[in-house]
Design a protein around this motif. Structure first.
Motif, PDB file in Angstrom:
ATOM      1  N   CYS A 171       0.840  -1.202   0.000  1.00 15.81           N
ATOM      2  CA  CYS A 171       0.000   0.000   0.000  1.00 15.81           C
ATOM      3  C   CYS A 171       0.880   1.259   0.000  1.00 15.81           C
ATOM      4  CB  CYS A 171      -0.923   0.009   1.225  1.00 15.81           C
ATOM      5  SG  CYS A 171      -2.062  -1.375   1.265  1.00 15.81           S
ATOM      6  N   ARG A 172       0.489   2.230  -0.827  1.00 14.64           N
ATOM      7  CA  ARG A 172       1.254   3.480  -0.932  1.00 14.64           C
ATOM      8  C   ARG A 172       0.429   4.717  -0.564  1.00 14.64           C
ATOM      9  NH1 ARG A 172       5.642   2.721   0.293  1.00 14.64           N
ATOM     10  NH2 ARG A 172       6.292   4.735  -0.550  1.00 14.64           N
ATOM     11  N   LYS A 173      -0.863   4.528  -0.360  1.00 17.78           N
ATOM     12  CA  LYS A 173      -1.693   5.646   0.128  1.00 17.78           C
ATOM     13  C   LYS A 173      -2.740   5.057   1.072  1.00 17.78           C
ATOM     14  CE  LYS A 173      -4.400   9.684  -1.120  1.00 17.78           C
ATOM     15  NZ  LYS A 173      -4.823  10.592  -2.198  1.00 17.78           N
ATOM     16  N   ILE A 174      -2.534   5.332   2.333  1.00 22.32           N
ATOM     17  CA  ILE A 174      -3.327   4.644   3.361  1.00 22.32           C
ATOM     18  C   ILE A 174      -4.177   5.628   4.153  1.00 22.32           C
ATOM     19  CG2 ILE A 174      -3.204   3.120   5.375  1.00 22.32           C
ATOM     20  CD1 ILE A 174      -0.441   2.227   4.448  1.00 22.32           C
ATOM     21  N   ALA A 175      -5.459   5.275   4.323  1.00 24.36           N
ATOM     22  CA  ALA A 175      -6.322   6.065   5.209  1.00 24.36           C
ATOM     23  C   ALA A 175      -6.429   5.375   6.556  1.00 24.36           C
ATOM     24  CB  ALA A 175      -7.708   6.212   4.594  1.00 24.36           C
ATOM     25  N   HIS A 176      -6.398   6.182   7.602  1.00 25.74           N
ATOM     26  CA  HIS A 176      -6.606   5.663   8.960  1.00 25.74           C
ATOM     27  C   HIS A 176      -7.881   6.292   9.494  1.00 25.74           C
ATOM     28  CE1 HIS A 176      -6.073   4.477  13.052  1.00 25.74           C
ATOM     29  NE2 HIS A 176      -5.722   5.668  13.486  1.00 25.74           N
ATOM     30  N   ILE A 177      -8.855   5.450   9.831  1.00 23.18           N
ATOM     31  CA  ILE A 177     -10.111   5.959  10.391  1.00 23.18           C
ATOM     32  C   ILE A 177     -10.101   5.662  11.886  1.00 23.18           C
ATOM     33  CG2 ILE A 177     -12.628   5.906  10.253  1.00 23.18           C
ATOM     34  CD1 ILE A 177     -12.321   4.681   7.436  1.00 23.18           C
ATOM     35  N   CYS A 178     -10.136   6.724  12.680  1.00 22.06           N
ATOM     36  CA  CYS A 178     -10.026   6.529  14.141  1.00 22.06           C
ATOM     37  C   CYS A 178     -11.140   7.274  14.854  1.00 22.06           C
ATOM     38  CB  CYS A 178      -8.666   7.025  14.619  1.00 22.06           C
ATOM     39  SG  CYS A 178      -8.357   8.750  14.255  1.00 22.06           S
ATOM     40  N   GLU A 204       2.140   8.113   1.699  1.00 20.48           N
ATOM     41  CA  GLU A 204       1.050   9.087   1.705  1.00 20.48           C
ATOM     42  C   GLU A 204      -0.092   8.586   2.601  1.00 20.48           C
ATOM     43  OE1 GLU A 204      -1.555  11.596  -1.613  1.00 20.48           O
ATOM     44  OE2 GLU A 204      -0.129  10.053  -2.273  1.00 20.48           O
ATOM     45  N   HIS A 205      -0.712   9.517   3.334  1.00 20.23           N
ATOM     46  CA  HIS A 205      -1.724   9.040   4.281  1.00 20.23           C
ATOM     47  C   HIS A 205      -2.769  10.104   4.595  1.00 20.23           C
ATOM     48  CE1 HIS A 205       1.537  10.908   6.607  1.00 20.23           C
ATOM     49  NE2 HIS A 205       0.560  11.349   7.382  1.00 20.23           N
ATOM     50  N   ILE A 206      -3.893   9.625   5.058  1.00 17.92           N
ATOM     51  CA  ILE A 206      -5.012  10.488   5.456  1.00 17.92           C
ATOM     52  C   ILE A 206      -5.497   9.973   6.814  1.00 17.92           C
ATOM     53  CG2 ILE A 206      -7.366  11.226   4.852  1.00 17.92           C
ATOM     54  CD1 ILE A 206      -6.169   9.587   2.041  1.00 17.92           C
ATOM     55  N   VAL A 207      -5.798  10.901   7.726  1.00 21.29           N
ATOM     56  CA  VAL A 207      -6.375  10.487   9.007  1.00 21.29           C
ATOM     57  C   VAL A 207      -7.780  11.067   9.104  1.00 21.29           C
ATOM     58  CG1 VAL A 207      -6.225  10.660  11.520  1.00 21.29           C
ATOM     59  CG2 VAL A 207      -4.144  10.306  10.175  1.00 21.29           C
ATOM     60  N   ILE A 208      -8.741  10.207   9.375  1.00 22.95           N
ATOM     61  CA  ILE A 208     -10.120  10.666   9.519  1.00 22.95           C
ATOM     62  C   ILE A 208     -10.611  10.348  10.918  1.00 22.95           C
ATOM     63  CG2 ILE A 208     -12.495  10.326   8.727  1.00 22.95           C
ATOM     64  CD1 ILE A 208     -11.523  10.003   5.993  1.00 22.95           C
ATOM     65  N   GLU A 209     -10.976  11.409  11.642  1.00 25.08           N
ATOM     66  CA  GLU A 209     -11.527  11.202  12.975  1.00 25.08           C
ATOM     67  C   GLU A 209     -13.039  11.095  12.872  1.00 25.08           C
ATOM     68  OE1 GLU A 209     -10.271  13.785  16.224  1.00 25.08           O
ATOM     69  OE2 GLU A 209      -8.488  14.314  15.070  1.00 25.08           O
ATOM     70  N   THR A 210     -13.591  10.035  13.438  1.00 27.43           N
ATOM     71  CA  THR A 210     -15.048   9.947  13.481  1.00 27.43           C
ATOM     72  C   THR A 210     -15.523  10.673  14.715  1.00 27.43           C
ATOM     73  OG1 THR A 210     -14.905   7.861  14.675  1.00 27.43           O
ATOM     74  CG2 THR A 210     -15.134   7.744  12.295  1.00 27.43           C
ATOM     75  N   ASP A 211     -16.787  11.029  14.711  1.00 28.60           N
ATOM     76  CA  ASP A 211     -17.318  11.801  15.820  1.00 28.60           C
ATOM     77  C   ASP A 211     -17.385  10.930  17.072  1.00 28.60           C
ATOM     78  OD1 ASP A 211     -18.022  14.199  16.720  1.00 28.60           O
ATOM     79  OD2 ASP A 211     -20.100  14.126  16.039  1.00 28.60           O
ATOM     80  N   THR A 212     -17.402  11.585  18.218  1.00 30.89           N
ATOM     81  CA  THR A 212     -17.422  10.871  19.498  1.00 30.89           C
ATOM     82  C   THR A 212     -18.444   9.751  19.530  1.00 30.89           C
ATOM     83  OG1 THR A 212     -17.259  13.127  20.337  1.00 30.89           O
ATOM     84  CG2 THR A 212     -17.296  11.358  21.961  1.00 30.89           C
ATOM     85  N   ASP A 230     -13.093  11.134  -2.617  1.00 34.76           N
ATOM     86  CA  ASP A 230     -12.023  12.137  -2.563  1.00 34.76           C
ATOM     87  C   ASP A 230     -10.661  11.554  -2.937  1.00 34.76           C
ATOM     88  OD1 ASP A 230     -13.876  13.940  -1.728  1.00 34.76           O
ATOM     89  OD2 ASP A 230     -13.280  13.953   0.392  1.00 34.76           O
ATOM     90  N   HIS A 231     -10.487  10.261  -2.690  1.00 29.23           N
ATOM     91  CA  HIS A 231      -9.175   9.650  -2.904  1.00 29.23           C
ATOM     92  C   HIS A 231      -9.288   8.371  -3.726  1.00 29.23           C
ATOM     93  CE1 HIS A 231      -7.479  12.458   0.028  1.00 29.23           C
ATOM     94  NE2 HIS A 231      -8.558  12.225   0.744  1.00 29.23           N
ATOM     95  N   PRO A 232      -9.503   8.525  -5.032  1.00 24.76           N
ATOM     96  CA  PRO A 232      -9.668   7.328  -5.871  1.00 24.76           C
ATOM     97  C   PRO A 232      -8.401   6.473  -5.928  1.00 24.76           C
ATOM     98  CG  PRO A 232      -9.633   9.333  -7.207  1.00 24.76           C
ATOM     99  CD  PRO A 232      -9.686   9.768  -5.783  1.00 24.76           C
ATOM    100  N   ASP A 233      -7.265   7.035  -5.538  1.00 24.83           N
ATOM    101  CA  ASP A 233      -6.002   6.277  -5.573  1.00 24.83           C
ATOM    102  C   ASP A 233      -5.665   5.617  -4.229  1.00 24.83           C
ATOM    103  OD1 ASP A 233      -5.787   8.763  -4.449  1.00 24.83           O
ATOM    104  OD2 ASP A 233      -3.719   9.092  -5.091  1.00 24.83           O
TER     105      ASP A 233
END
Lengths: 325, 325
Positions: A171-178, A204-212, A230-233
């Motif tokens: 993986c070269r573009k990773i999203a982290h959902i926390c 490359e990376h993206i961090v997405i915080e979910t709501d409480t 937003d991130h097709p790649d």
């Protein structure tokens, strides 16, 4: 050190009434009871006679506070807690806090009133002050509050294992959902590890915080759909729970994105649903049985005035399945 | 009608000791407490003073007995019960019976000892006699025991809707996977409806009873694999829970059998996992929120000596998703 007389004076009642509230004897109106509790809390009163005779006055009931028992992780957690509590002659009062601090407080008040012997707290509430003044048996899971003994699994190691696996698998573009990182949860260490690892490997990376309070399905779906648009790649996702990972896989399938060929997905917890998902879900296993057993042990040790360890960190395990092949 | 003196005589203690046990006052050894409870039970003693002053002596705690809260259906059930209990000023003591009648009995004893105000029972235990002699507030879910008020969803209608859908979608050889029919569960009506419908339509069918306590994954997998091997021409499955249906879909995928093209699958309950499964699972929805609300209402009515209805049947709903297309 405040006395029963100080409490009585503050609450505007007689010491006998305070004693009755403490011992749960005779008729006391709810209003009076609340007034007395409120004064006890205000003065941080610790009734000596209760502390001295705790062993005889045990209710053998403990309170378990979770965000919501309908969440598979907390359902498994509650099941284990109840199992080991029962083995130790204790029964479990279940509280779904739904992040409501008022509701949590009622359980703390029950502890003051000697109606529960202790509390296992695994909630995500923002307000933790109310726990700090209670000198009664408490064990927290994934929360570090003052000197209260706590259990967590090795969240940093979990985040590290998950992220390194995705990178190892290409993986070269990773999203982290926390979760909400503003909350002082020990689970935030997973996100810290994620950032450390992607930065070391320059990925490359993206961090997405979910709501409480996002245990709601539609919210997850919307958020994931947006991420994928937003991130097709994007080619990897590390979700902080198996439930979120299940949603990622579901949305990918609906959008015609192949898992694991196009996007590799790893979850967290290894709850019972993980193997049912297609492709079956790679995840970080939290040792839920050991956690339940240890929580009861730590609570019993406090109730019985034995020594106990404050920091308790358990190992996690990487469970590789089809979603990261 | 036995008196406190009869109980004391039978237990070999003084009436004062019996009174202490009843009122939970003073120090009583566990051994004595058990002896007194056992005599009360043997003589079917109903303490008048407790009955008279029930309102004042309420613990505001109710017992909830489920097979295991880690099962998604019972997790959702427990969550709803706790929600509505809290709205009514009551707290919930959680018991995973794991089909252990001894464990269940302790909760009944707590009710006798006035430590819980009532019990909501949703267990699958074979022995139900112990519930019949208790003249205290009880509500059962999916069990009809004597005159105890019970709640069930319309199981016959659920079974009918499920089976009719499979036939409408073209299935000509249908397997029905259900629980142990020897247990007198109201859920057995689903199987009765299945048999009625396949017989009316003259459709080939197989009924597989799972063991009483099969909440274990490997057992399901083995059983389903055997079913698919024995009946390669099977084209429909009606499972009595979403969990079993999830396993059916998983095994089909692993064996290269296409769902819904080759085998259509329908589950039961509509627990949270149903939409995550791929293909998403068609199911019969039980109105879990209404069930939880009604259980608390029926319990409150009994505690407050109000009138209540014994038979309470709620509607089910067919939720069509991708697994039966």
């Amino acid at each position: 050190m405040p006395t029963i007389h100080d409490v009585a004076k503050h609450a505007g009642v007689t010491p006998t009434t305070v004693s009755r509230v403490l011992n749960n004897r005779g008729y006391i109106s709810d209003k009076t009871r609340k007034k007395v509790y409120s004064s006890m809390e205000h003065l941080n009163y610790q009734p000596n006679e209760i502390a001295r005779s705790l062993k005889n006055k045990q209710s053998n009931i403990i309170g378990l506070i979770v965000p919501d028992v309908s969440h598979p992780f907390f359902a498994a957690f509650a099941s284990q807690i109840e199992y080991y509590a029962y083995e130790n002659g204790m029964k479990v009062l279940l509280c779904n806090s739904h992040l409501d601090p008022v509701k949590e407080k009622e359980y703390i008040d029950m502890m003051r009133g000697n109606r529960v012997d202790g509390i296992i707290m695994s909630s995500h509430t923002l307000e933790t002050e109310q726990y700090q003044n209670v000198q009664s048996p408490i064990v927290t899971f994934d929360r570090q509050i003052g000197d209260i003994p706590y259990i967590s699994s090795d969240n940093y190691m979990g985040g590290k294992l998950a992220t390194e696996l995705l990178i190892k698998q290409g993986c070269r573009k990773i999203a982290h959902i926390c979760g909400n990182l503003q909350l002082n949860l020990l689970a935030n260490e997973r996100s810290k590890a994620f950032l450390d690892v992607v930065n070391v490997h320059n990925v490359e990376h993206i961090v997405i915080e979910t709501d409480t309070n996002v245990f709601h399905n539609q919210e997850y779906q919307k958020m994931i759909r947006q991420l994928l648009a937003d991130h097709p790649d994007l080619d990897g996702v590390f979700a902080t729970s198996d439930i979120i990972a299940a949603y990622v896989i579901k949305e990918c399938i609906e959008l015609g994105i192949k898992v694991p060929e196009q996007i590799k997905v790893i979850g967290y917890d290894d709850v019972s649903i993980a193997p049912w998902i297609t492709p079956s879900l790679t995840t970080i296993r939290q040792p839920i049985e050991d956690i339940g057993k240890l929580a009861i042990k730590l609570l019993s040790q406090q109730i019985n005035k034995e020594e106990y360890v404050i920091k308790n960190q358990l190992d996690v395990e990487l469970i590789e399945r089809a979603s990261t092949l």
